[in-house]
Scaffold this active site. Structure first.
Site, PDB file in Angstrom:
ATOM      1  N   THR A   1       0.829  -1.209   0.000  1.00 52.12           N
ATOM      2  CA  THR A   1       0.000   0.000   0.000  1.00 52.12           C
ATOM      3  C   THR A   1       0.858   1.252   0.000  1.00 52.12           C
ATOM      4  O   THR A   1       1.995   1.248   0.476  1.00 52.12           O
ATOM      5  CB  THR A   1      -0.935   0.046   1.231  1.00 52.12           C
ATOM      6  OG1 THR A   1      -0.146   0.024   2.426  1.00 52.12           O
ATOM      7  CG2 THR A   1      -1.906  -1.116   1.220  1.00 52.12           C
TER       8      THR A   1
ATOM      9  N   ASN B   1       0.998   4.713   1.682  1.00 50.68           N
ATOM     10  CA  ASN B   1       0.502   5.373   2.890  1.00 50.68           C
ATOM     11  C   ASN B   1       0.517   6.878   2.647  1.00 50.68           C
ATOM     12  O   ASN B   1       1.578   7.475   2.474  1.00 50.68           O
ATOM     13  CB  ASN B   1       1.405   4.995   4.068  1.00 50.68           C
ATOM     14  CG  ASN B   1       0.783   5.307   5.407  1.00 50.68           C
ATOM     15  OD1 ASN B   1       0.087   6.310   5.542  1.00 50.68           O
ATOM     16  ND2 ASN B   1       1.052   4.472   6.394  1.00 50.68           N
TER      17      ASN B   1
ATOM     18  N   GLU C   1      -4.434   4.341   3.373  1.00 49.86           N
ATOM     19  CA  GLU C   1      -3.561   3.433   2.649  1.00 49.86           C
ATOM     20  C   GLU C   1      -4.229   2.942   1.375  1.00 49.86           C
ATOM     21  O   GLU C   1      -5.303   2.331   1.418  1.00 49.86           O
ATOM     22  CB  GLU C   1      -3.183   2.250   3.527  1.00 49.86           C
ATOM     23  CG  GLU C   1      -2.373   2.651   4.762  1.00 49.86           C
ATOM     24  CD  GLU C   1      -1.999   1.455   5.614  1.00 49.86           C
ATOM     25  OE1 GLU C   1      -0.949   0.836   5.341  1.00 49.86           O
ATOM     26  OE2 GLU C   1      -2.761   1.135   6.540  1.00 49.86           O
TER      27      GLU C   1
END
Length: 308
Positions: free
Chosen positions: A208, A210, A257
């Site tokens: 992911t 962030n 995320e």
């Protein structure tokens, strides 16, 4: 579009067609006013001017502004006004001293002397000046004295649309992203810089990005999983997003995320723009990482189906 961060740099116009307000979100209700502004300026041969204020006036004059979160950053508003074809955008620094201007002082010093207003367009029940004492009736009564005409967008036009920045904030805070997007006339957007997190996502097959928001006052919608579209370096990617504290891994800090499909670059320190398209489900705590991964796979299938 000409942008002025102070009225000191604004060159008085021969025929200014002006509207003023905070325009948080620049939603469909605002667009009705702005489209009328453009229409009048084209018909009259004048120049369209939006007069807006920064920071948001409530943060200066209200004691209950601590929890105020806004739909649009100042940069987002600049971009939206430009897309709408506004010719001049004047961003007035809103200070305590500025808030003390009477309606008469605001009109004379700002609208007449600084801008050169010949036609003023305002939304229904728009107020201005100290303690919001100025009104359409006040303007209409004194328009000859000030040397400009005033037009108010009819009450029924505004009420029939039933759109307000407050209603959009409520929709976002309840996870109703579809309603918020309908009222905005476009997807709600979060923009920021990609920062390093705990990098758990990559260990379970879902790396992911962030997101650290550029402005802390930007409203972040209700925790949960969303279908989104991400833009990185002007290239768009289908994606999904989790907003929340990650309770399955005993998280406590709220994060944003995004998992971008068909994307394998490291983009720490780079900017990312997220358009929220659909709310999938609330954030929840799973009994194990395996069950979390199972659910994320289900979320991904729903997301892929959404884009197909």
């Amino acid at each position: 579009m000409n942008i002025y961060h102070s009225l000191d740099s604004f060159h008085k116009l021969e025929y200014g067609v002006v509207t003023s307000g905070t325009f948080d979100g620049v939603h469909l209700g605002h667009k009705k006013i702005l489209n009328r502004l453009k229409e009048i300026s084209e018909q009259s041969g004048g120049e369209s001017v939006v007069l807006t204020f920064w920071p948001h006036p409530r943060t200066v004059v209200s004691e209950d502004s601590q929890g105020l979160h806004l739909l649009s950053t100042i940069d987002e508003k600049i971009e939206l006004f430009s897309e709408l074809g506004i010719q001049h955008l004047a961003i007035v620094p809103f200070t305590r001293a500025f808030s003390e201007l009477s309606s008469d002082e605001f009109i004379q010093q700002i609208l007449v002397e600084k801008i050169g207003t010949k036609k003023l367009v305002i939304g229904y029940d728009h107020r201005f000046g100290r303690n919001r004492e100025g009104s359409f009736e006040f303007l209409k009564k004194n328009s000859l004295q000030y040397g400009f005409e005033v037009e108010e967008i009819p009450r029924e036009d505004i009420e029939n649309m039933a759109i307000s920045s407050s209603r959009i904030r409520n929709s976002l805070n309840s996870g109703n992203i579809s309603e918020a997007n309908d009222l905005l006339g476009r997807p709600y957007t979060l923009s920021g810089t990609v920062v390093k997190g705990k990098q758990l996502g990559r260990t379970i097959g879902f790396p992911t990005a962030n997101l650290f928001l550029h402005e802390s006052y930007k409203l972040v919608p209700q925790n949960g999983v969303y279908i989104i579209r991400a833009t990185h370096q002007e290239k768009r990617y289908n994606a999904m997003l989790n907003i929340g504290v990650r309770p399955t891994v005993d998280g406590s800090i709220r994060t944003i995320e995004a998992h971008l499909f068909d994307f394998d670059k490291e983009i720490y320190g780079e900017d990312l723009k997220l358009q929220l398209l659909h709310y999938l489900r609330p954030e929840q705590k799973f009994d194990s990482l395996d069950k979390l991964v199972q659910q994320i796979n289900v979320d991904k299938q729903h997301s892929l189906a959404f884009f197909s």
